[in-house]
Motif scaffolding. Sequence first.
Motif, PDB file in Angstrom:
ATOM      1  N   MET A  90      33.042  52.138  15.017  1.00 25.99           N
ATOM      2  CA  MET A  90      32.642  53.077  13.972  1.00 25.99           C
ATOM      3  C   MET A  90      33.605  52.984  12.797  1.00 25.99           C
ATOM      4  N   GLY A  91      33.157  53.410  11.620  1.00 31.15           N
ATOM      5  CA  GLY A  91      34.021  53.357  10.452  1.00 31.15           C
ATOM      6  C   GLY A  91      33.722  54.462   9.463  1.00 31.15           C
ATOM      7  N   SER A  92      34.763  55.058   8.917  1.00 32.37           N
ATOM      8  CA  SER A  92      34.659  56.056   7.846  1.00 32.37           C
ATOM      9  C   SER A  92      36.002  56.102   7.145  1.00 32.37           C
ATOM     10  N   LYS A  93      36.021  55.797   5.861  1.00 33.00           N
ATOM     11  CA  LYS A  93      37.284  55.800   5.128  1.00 33.00           C
ATOM     12  C   LYS A  93      37.989  57.149   5.248  1.00 33.00           C
ATOM     13  N   SER A  94      37.272  58.225   5.002  1.00 32.29           N
ATOM     14  CA  SER A  94      37.880  59.552   5.032  1.00 32.29           C
ATOM     15  C   SER A  94      38.129  60.042   6.443  1.00 32.29           C
ATOM     16  N   ILE A 113      33.065  52.396  25.386  1.00 32.02           N
ATOM     17  CA  ILE A 113      34.389  52.354  24.762  1.00 32.02           C
ATOM     18  C   ILE A 113      34.199  52.496  23.252  1.00 32.02           C
ATOM     19  N   THR A 114      34.996  53.325  22.594  1.00 33.00           N
ATOM     20  CA  THR A 114      34.820  53.554  21.161  1.00 33.00           C
ATOM     21  C   THR A 114      36.083  53.177  20.381  1.00 33.00           C
ATOM     22  N   VAL A 115      35.866  52.541  19.233  1.00 32.23           N
ATOM     23  CA  VAL A 115      36.942  52.185  18.301  1.00 32.23           C
ATOM     24  C   VAL A 115      36.544  52.707  16.931  1.00 32.23           C
ATOM     25  N   GLY A 116      37.473  53.345  16.223  1.00 27.25           N
ATOM     26  CA  GLY A 116      37.200  53.850  14.894  1.00 27.25           C
ATOM     27  C   GLY A 116      38.142  53.260  13.860  1.00 27.25           C
ATOM     28  N   PHE A 117      37.618  52.886  12.709  1.00 29.64           N
ATOM     29  CA  PHE A 117      38.403  52.381  11.580  1.00 29.64           C
ATOM     30  C   PHE A 117      38.390  53.437  10.484  1.00 29.64           C
ATOM     31  N   THR A 118      39.578  53.888  10.088  1.00 31.65           N
ATOM     32  CA  THR A 118      39.676  54.953   9.103  1.00 31.65           C
ATOM     33  C   THR A 118      41.081  54.945   8.500  1.00 31.65           C
ATOM     34  N   THR A 119      41.351  55.885   7.596  1.00 32.42           N
ATOM     35  CA  THR A 119      42.675  55.949   6.970  1.00 32.42           C
ATOM     36  C   THR A 119      43.480  57.153   7.422  1.00 32.42           C
ATOM     37  N   GLU A 121      44.779  59.685  10.481  1.00 33.14           N
ATOM     38  CA  GLU A 121      44.971  59.891  11.918  1.00 33.14           C
ATOM     39  C   GLU A 121      44.580  61.292  12.361  1.00 33.14           C
ATOM     40  N   ASP A 122      44.713  62.276  11.480  1.00 30.34           N
ATOM     41  CA  ASP A 122      44.493  63.663  11.879  1.00 30.34           C
ATOM     42  C   ASP A 122      43.090  64.166  11.568  1.00 30.34           C
ATOM     43  N   LYS A 123      42.208  63.282  11.115  1.00 31.74           N
ATOM     44  CA  LYS A 123      40.836  63.701  10.802  1.00 31.74           C
ATOM     45  C   LYS A 123      39.920  63.455  11.996  1.00 31.74           C
ATOM     46  N   PRO A 124      38.695  64.030  11.992  1.00 28.98           N
ATOM     47  CA  PRO A 124      37.852  64.042  13.188  1.00 28.98           C
ATOM     48  C   PRO A 124      37.523  62.683  13.788  1.00 28.98           C
ATOM     49  N   LEU A 125      37.278  61.648  12.978  1.00 28.41           N
ATOM     50  CA  LEU A 125      36.879  60.373  13.566  1.00 28.41           C
ATOM     51  C   LEU A 125      37.982  59.805  14.441  1.00 28.41           C
ATOM     52  N   ALA A 126      39.182  59.731  13.916  1.00 26.38           N
ATOM     53  CA  ALA A 126      40.300  59.182  14.685  1.00 26.38           C
ATOM     54  C   ALA A 126      40.556  59.995  15.947  1.00 26.38           C
ATOM     55  N   GLN A 127      40.310  61.287  15.877  1.00 27.35           N
ATOM     56  CA  GLN A 127      40.543  62.150  17.030  1.00 27.35           C
ATOM     57  C   GLN A 127      39.471  61.988  18.105  1.00 27.35           C
ATOM     58  N   ALA A 128      38.275  61.533  17.709  1.00 27.92           N
ATOM     59  CA  ALA A 128      37.148  61.500  18.647  1.00 27.92           C
ATOM     60  C   ALA A 128      36.993  60.176  19.370  1.00 27.92           C
ATOM     61  N   VAL A 129      37.591  59.094  18.860  1.00 29.36           N
ATOM     62  CA  VAL A 129      37.385  57.773  19.465  1.00 29.36           C
ATOM     63  C   VAL A 129      38.494  57.443  20.459  1.00 29.36           C
ATOM     64  N   ASP A 130      38.233  56.459  21.308  1.00 27.04           N
ATOM     65  CA  ASP A 130      39.234  56.025  22.282  1.00 27.04           C
ATOM     66  C   ASP A 130      40.391  55.294  21.614  1.00 27.04           C
ATOM     67  N   HIS A 131      40.083  54.514  20.576  1.00 31.73           N
ATOM     68  CA  HIS A 131      41.094  53.719  19.868  1.00 31.73           C
ATOM     69  C   HIS A 131      40.839  53.837  18.372  1.00 31.73           C
ATOM     70  N   ALA A 132      41.872  54.114  17.608  1.00 35.55           N
ATOM     71  CA  ALA A 132      41.742  54.200  16.153  1.00 35.55           C
ATOM     72  C   ALA A 132      42.614  53.152  15.487  1.00 35.55           C
ATOM     73  N   ILE A 133      42.043  52.417  14.543  1.00 31.18           N
ATOM     74  CA  ILE A 133      42.787  51.493  13.703  1.00 31.18           C
ATOM     75  C   ILE A 133      42.900  52.122  12.324  1.00 31.18           C
ATOM     76  N   LEU A 134      44.135  52.358  11.894  1.00 27.48           N
ATOM     77  CA  LEU A 134      44.369  53.058  10.633  1.00 27.48           C
ATOM     78  C   LEU A 134      44.822  52.085   9.563  1.00 27.48           C
ATOM     79  N   THR A 135      44.272  52.243   8.369  1.00 26.93           N
ATOM     80  CA  THR A 135      44.738  51.499   7.205  1.00 26.93           C
ATOM     81  C   THR A 135      45.293  52.498   6.205  1.00 26.93           C
TER      82      THR A 135
END
Length: 342
Positions: A90-94, A113-119, A121-135
Motif C-alpha cells: 500500500m502507499g500514501s504520501k501523507s 502480509i502488509t507493507v506500507g510506503f509513506t513519509t 511513522e505516526d500516521k494511520p497507514l504506518a501504524q496499520a501495516v505489518d511493515h512500513a517503509i518511510l521516506t
Amino acid sequence: MTGETSRKETVAALQGAADSVRDAAALGRKLAKDIDRIYFVACGAPNRSMLALEYWIQHYSPSLEVRRYFPAEFMTQETPRLDDRTLVVMGSKSGTTKETVEGAVYFKDTPAITVGFTTTEDKPLAQAVDHAILTTEAERDIVGLPHTSMAIAMMGFMGGLLGERDGWELEEKLLSSLEALPEAAAESKISNEDRATEHALALKDDKTIYHVASGPMFCTAYVFGVCTLMEMQWLNSTPLEGAEFFHGPFEVMDKDVPFFLLLGEDPSRPLMERVVRFSEKYGKRLFIYDSKDYEMPGIAPEVRAIVAPYIIGVALDRIGELLAEHHDHPLETRRYMWKVDY
C-alpha cells in the motif's frame, strides 16, 4: 528559478527516498520466499506508480502473481485469496488517505502480509501495516516529486524481492541507479527548462490536453495529466493508453488539439512509435518526450527502461509549474479536495 536552485530542490525532494532504497530492498528480500502473490493497493498517483512495479514483476518474475487495485474497489470485491502467502503493498504520501487507511485496517483482519510506503511513522497507514517503509518528506512539495519519491522506494523493494526470489541479475544495478536517481532527475528537469518554457507558453490557453503513453510510462502520463494538470490546474487533461489509442481515442486527433506523446525504453515502446507515426501524419500540436533523449547520469544502461518514467516525469514537472504561473493559479489551489465532504 535558477538551474542550481532547481537542482538542489529536486535532489532534496528525492534524497529521502534514495536513502531508503537499501532498507526497502532488504525488506523485499526478507519477504520474498514467504509469498506467492502481490496485491498493490492504493489511490491516485501511488496506484499508478504501482502500475510500473506490476509491469516489471510480470515481465521479470516467472513465479509471482501480481495485481493492482483501488482500496475501496478491493474491499467491495471481497476476494477469497487473502491468505498468508499474499503480500499487500500500500502507499500514501501523507499516510492519512482515507480509502487507503481503511484498506490497511481491512487487511489487518486477514492473514495477508502488509507493507506500507509513506513519509510519516505516526500516521494511520504506518501504524496499520505489518511493515512500513518511510521516506523523508521534503520541506517543500514540488509538483510530482512526492510521487516519484514513493516510486523510488517501491522500486527498491521490488529489486530486493526479485533478486532473492528469482535470482534477478539486475538487482544491484537497479539499487545503485535508484540511489543516483535524484541527481539524474534534477538534470532532466534542468536540461528541459527551455523546452518546458516553450511548451507552457504554447499551452497556456488550452483547456483540453491529451497524454498518450504505453507500459510503465503510463504512470507518468497519469501523474502529469491527472495529478498535476487536472487536479492542480483544473484542465480537461486525459491520459490514454498507447495500446488502446487506435480503438477509439485516435478519432479526436486533429491539427488543433494538443497531445503529449511519451516514449520509454521498455518492451511496449513499439506501441508508442506507432502512435507517433500516426500523430505526425494527422496531428500538429505534438509534445513528444522520449526517454532516449536524456543522458541519465549514474543510471545503469540495463535499467534505463525501469527509471525512464521518473526521468520524463520530473522533466514534465516544470511545465506544470510554469502553467501555474501563466494561469495565476497556484498548484496548491483546490476547489474540493480537503475542503468539502466527499
